[in-house]
Enzyme design. Structure first.
Site, short mmCIF file in Angstrom:
data_model
loop_
_atom_site.label_atom_id
_atom_site.label_comp_id
_atom_site.label_asym_id
_atom_site.label_seq_id
_atom_site.Cartn_x
_atom_site.Cartn_y
_atom_site.Cartn_z
N TRP A 158 0.81 -1.22 0.00
CA TRP A 158 0.00 0.00 0.00
C TRP A 158 0.84 1.27 0.00
O TRP A 158 0.32 2.35 -0.18
CB TRP A 158 -0.91 0.02 1.24
CG TRP A 158 -0.16 -0.32 2.50
CD1 TRP A 158 -0.07 -1.55 3.10
CD2 TRP A 158 0.67 0.55 3.29
NE1 TRP A 158 0.75 -1.49 4.19
CE2 TRP A 158 1.22 -0.21 4.34
CE3 TRP A 158 0.99 1.91 3.20
CZ2 TRP A 158 2.09 0.34 5.29
CZ3 TRP A 158 1.85 2.45 4.15
CH2 TRP A 158 2.38 1.66 5.18
N ASN A 159 2.17 1.17 0.25
CA ASN A 159 2.91 2.43 0.46
C ASN A 159 3.18 3.21 -0.82
O ASN A 159 3.26 4.43 -0.80
CB ASN A 159 4.17 2.23 1.30
CG ASN A 159 5.13 1.23 0.72
OD1 ASN A 159 4.82 0.54 -0.26
ND2 ASN A 159 6.31 1.13 1.30
N PRO A 183 -3.48 -6.08 -5.54
CA PRO A 183 -3.01 -4.89 -4.82
C PRO A 183 -3.32 -5.02 -3.33
O PRO A 183 -4.15 -5.84 -2.93
CB PRO A 183 -3.82 -3.76 -5.45
CG PRO A 183 -5.08 -4.40 -5.92
CD PRO A 183 -4.75 -5.84 -6.24
N ALA A 184 -2.70 -4.18 -2.53
CA ALA A 184 -2.98 -4.18 -1.09
C ALA A 184 -4.43 -3.75 -0.85
O ALA A 184 -4.94 -2.86 -1.54
CB ALA A 184 -2.03 -3.23 -0.38
N SER A 185 -5.06 -4.35 0.13
CA SER A 185 -6.47 -4.05 0.40
C SER A 185 -6.67 -2.61 0.90
O SER A 185 -7.76 -2.07 0.79
CB SER A 185 -7.03 -5.02 1.43
OG SER A 185 -6.91 -6.33 0.93
N GLY A 235 6.54 -6.58 -0.01
CA GLY A 235 5.80 -6.53 1.25
C GLY A 235 6.71 -6.93 2.39
O GLY A 235 7.94 -6.78 2.31
N GLU A 257 10.86 -8.34 -2.78
CA GLU A 257 11.32 -7.04 -2.26
C GLU A 257 10.72 -6.92 -0.87
O GLU A 257 9.53 -6.62 -0.73
CB GLU A 257 10.82 -5.90 -3.13
CG GLU A 257 11.26 -5.95 -4.56
CD GLU A 257 12.72 -5.63 -4.74
OE1 GLU A 257 13.41 -5.27 -3.75
OE2 GLU A 257 13.19 -5.76 -5.88
N CYS A 291 10.28 1.05 2.66
CA CYS A 291 11.21 0.02 3.13
C CYS A 291 12.66 0.49 3.04
O CYS A 291 13.54 -0.17 3.57
CB CYS A 291 11.00 -1.28 2.37
SG CYS A 291 10.96 -1.03 0.62
N GLU A 464 14.65 -4.80 -9.20
CA GLU A 464 13.64 -4.12 -10.01
C GLU A 464 14.24 -2.85 -10.58
O GLU A 464 15.18 -2.29 -10.02
CB GLU A 464 12.41 -3.81 -9.14
CG GLU A 464 11.73 -5.09 -8.69
CD GLU A 464 10.33 -4.89 -8.11
OE1 GLU A 464 9.44 -5.69 -8.45
OE2 GLU A 464 10.15 -3.96 -7.32
P1 ADP Z 1 2.53 -4.62 4.90
O1 ADP Z 1 3.00 -4.83 6.29
O2 ADP Z 1 3.29 -3.62 4.10
O3 ADP Z 1 1.03 -4.47 4.76
P2 ADP Z 1 2.26 -7.29 3.90
O4 ADP Z 1 3.36 -8.22 3.59
O5 ADP Z 1 1.31 -7.65 4.98
O6 ADP Z 1 2.98 -5.92 4.15
O7 ADP Z 1 1.40 -6.98 2.60
C1 ADP Z 1 1.94 -6.76 1.32
C2 ADP Z 1 1.00 -7.34 0.28
O8 ADP Z 1 0.90 -8.74 0.52
C3 ADP Z 1 -0.42 -6.80 0.33
O9 ADP Z 1 -0.96 -6.78 -0.99
C4 ADP Z 1 -1.12 -7.83 1.17
O10 ADP Z 1 -2.51 -7.84 0.94
C5 ADP Z 1 -0.46 -9.08 0.66
N1 ADP Z 1 -0.55 -10.24 1.57
C6 ADP Z 1 -0.61 -10.25 2.91
N2 ADP Z 1 -0.71 -11.51 3.38
C7 ADP Z 1 -0.71 -12.33 2.30
C8 ADP Z 1 -0.77 -13.75 2.10
N3 ADP Z 1 -0.87 -14.59 3.12
N4 ADP Z 1 -0.76 -14.21 0.84
C9 ADP Z 1 -0.64 -13.36 -0.21
N5 ADP Z 1 -0.56 -12.03 -0.09
C10 ADP Z 1 -0.60 -11.51 1.15
#
Ligand code: ADP
Length: 484
Positions: A158-159, A183-185, A235, A257, A291, A464
């Site tokens: 999400w950042n 994408p991040a939720s 992430g 990454e 990061c 990247e």
């Molecule tokens: P942050 O702490 O930056 O939110 P995350 O690693 O939790 O980092 O999230 C980065 C991305 O990975 C987001 O798109 C998140 O939705 C996704 N994500 C989190 N958990 C899982 C999982 N178990 N499987 C696949 N994607 C995931």
């Protein structure tokens, strides 16, 4: 005064659907997305599951033969047209990112340009998918081709809702790969708009899908599918480890990454004012949520007080506020638990003898705003282990080069590092010995489309951007010709 035009331009782009093979997809189950500055719900995206994710995977699989065999110059043209449309929508996209991520509007517009720089760069790389010829000791001629790896799963954080996506999609599409993006939720809207613009730019149906929903469910399908040949993930390190494990049974290619805990080292011979200014640029980008943000600052003891005083003075003047307030440099953090982490790190620093030089409290704006904070002294061990991901700079004095190098490297992470010195010998000597993928010497900004971005150790693998970025999405194939 609030720039409502910007806000409205963002809301006008917001779409509450995912995109599978060019078709909008909705669901009765939905995920709410809020504005981190106010907690107000901006909208919803569908909570898609196994069935829809598999549909997106099949679309990527079906689209792969034609796209991977298409003329790379045509792929470059699509990327350039996509970049043009993004440029044209800078205001709206910037505003949308400011709304869902909370970053200042000006910074968000800067991210649009940064995101676009990857598409422009990799359009050129599509045109430079150059192979080799070689004489074989067996008397044959060997030709090499760089061929697309296959359908890819791209999971982004999400950042940087736009740039993390284009940094993966630019090289993937240039190479001839198709993609399913998750994408991040917290920030899905930017990805949906980008994908719509890609379609308008002429990207064939099925080449790109954006799936929103429960991360573990979607990630589970993407990693288990034998049709997906590559995962690129940005992430956290724990999720990266998990995904790498999930990719092992199908032996996917993987790029990771992950997190960092970047040291920033200031030697006594450095230009202190410059070091302070660059520390702030590096640290407060995205309100401290990158990061590569300096996570721990080490300053040579003879100048440590001076540096810390100058830093605290400058940090105390940083304007904090909502994304559309003019002049704002630091916004809210992405969610409530991010605030708690900053508070925990601060409490532990104080408990270990650290002093707060400026900030140290939740901001008067309330909610997810925290005062930009500088501490001095205490124990640095926590900051070697964990990234704060917020507006806190802990400063620690050091005495010798060996001591600071040992501290810098005593971390499971190895993403970015920063050095400030006027001594070129020292810069290279230390730069070469620091265990990190990226070293900024006398600068706090190290990310551009032309520089390789990536880490070592548990910060991940793969690069990247740069001339190396496309390698993550190609396999080298050799054809041996026996000439008679
Ligand atoms: P942050 O702490 O930056 O939110 P995350 O690693 O939790 O980092 O999230 C980065 C991305 O990975 C987001 O798109 C998140 O939705 C996704 N994500 C989190 N958990 C899982 C999982 N178990 N499987 C696949 N994607 C995931």
């Amino acid at each position: 005064m609030t720039d409502t035009t910007g806000r409205e331009a963002g809301l006008a782009l917001l779409r509450e659907h995912a995109l599978i093979a060019g078709e909008p997809v909705t669901s009765t189950k939905r995920i709410a997305v809020d504005d981190p500055a106010t907690g107000e719900i901006l909208g919803h995206v569908p909570e898609l599951g196994v069935v829809e994710t598999e549909r997106a995977v099949h679309a990527a699989h079906d689209a792969f033969p034609a796209w991977s065999r298409s003329d790379p110059h045509k792929r470059a043209a699509v990327l350039r047209e996509w970049a043009r449309l993004i440029d044209e929508n800078t205001q709206g996209l910037g505003a949308l990112m400011a709304l869902e991520n909370g970053k200042p509007f000006e910074e968000a517009k800067g991210e649009v340009a940064y995101a676009n720089s990857f598409l422009k760069w990799f359009a050129g790389e599509a045109e430079r998918l150059i192979g080799e010829t070689q004489d074989s000791p067996l008397g044959h001629v060997i030709l090499t081709f760089r061929e697309a790896v296959g359908p890819c799963a791209l999971i982004t954080p999400w950042n940087f809702p736009a740039a993390m996506l284009t940094r993966k999609l630019g090289p993937a599409l240039a190479a001839g790969c198709t993609a399913v993006v998750k994408p991040a939720s917290q920030t899905p809207f930017t990805a949906i708009v980008l994908a719509e613009l890609a379609q308008r730019a002429g990207l064939p149906q099925g080449v790109l899908s954006v799936v929103t929903g429960d991360a573990a469910t979607i990630g589970g399908v993407l990693t288990a599918s034998p049709l997906i040949r590559k995962l690129s993930f940005t992430g956290s390190t724990p999720i990266g480890r998990k995904l790498a494990e999930q990719c092992a049974p199908t032996l996917k290619r993987v790029s990771m990454e992950l997190g960092g805990a970047a040291p920033l080292i200031v030697f006594a011979d450095a230009d202190l004012d410059h070091a302070v200014a660059e520390t702030i640029k590096g640290k407060f980008r995205n309100s401290g949520q990158t990061c590569v943000c300096p996570n721990r600052v080490y300053v040579e003891r003879s100048v440590a007080d001076d540096y810390a005083r100058k830093l605290a003075e400058a940090v105390s003047k940083i304007p904090v506020g909502g994304a559309f307030e003019p002049g704002v440099k630091v916004g809210p953090l992405i969610e409530d638990k991010a605030i708690r982490k900053v508070q925990d790190h601060l409490a532990l620093t104080k408990a270990s003898g650290g002093a707060v030089l400026t900030g140290g409290e939740p901001h008067a704006l309330g909610g997810r705003f925290f005062q930009p904070t500088v501490t001095f002294g205490g124990d640095d061990a926590l900051f070697r282990r964990e990234e704060t991901f917020g507006p806190l700079i802990p400063v620690f004095p050091f005495d010798t080069e060996e001591e600071v190098l040992a501290k810098a490297n005593d971390s499971e992470f190895g993403l970015a590092s920063y050095l400030f010195t006027r001594d070129l010998d020292r810069a290279l000597r230390i730069g070469r010995r620091i265990e990190a993928g990226m070293i900024g010497v006398n600068t706090g900004l190290i990310s551009t489309a032309v520089a390789p971005f990536g880490g070592v150790k548990q910060s991940g693998y793969g690069r990247e951007g740069s001339i190396h970025g496309i390698d993550e999405y190609v396999d080298v194939k050799q054809v041996t010709l026996a000439l008679r």
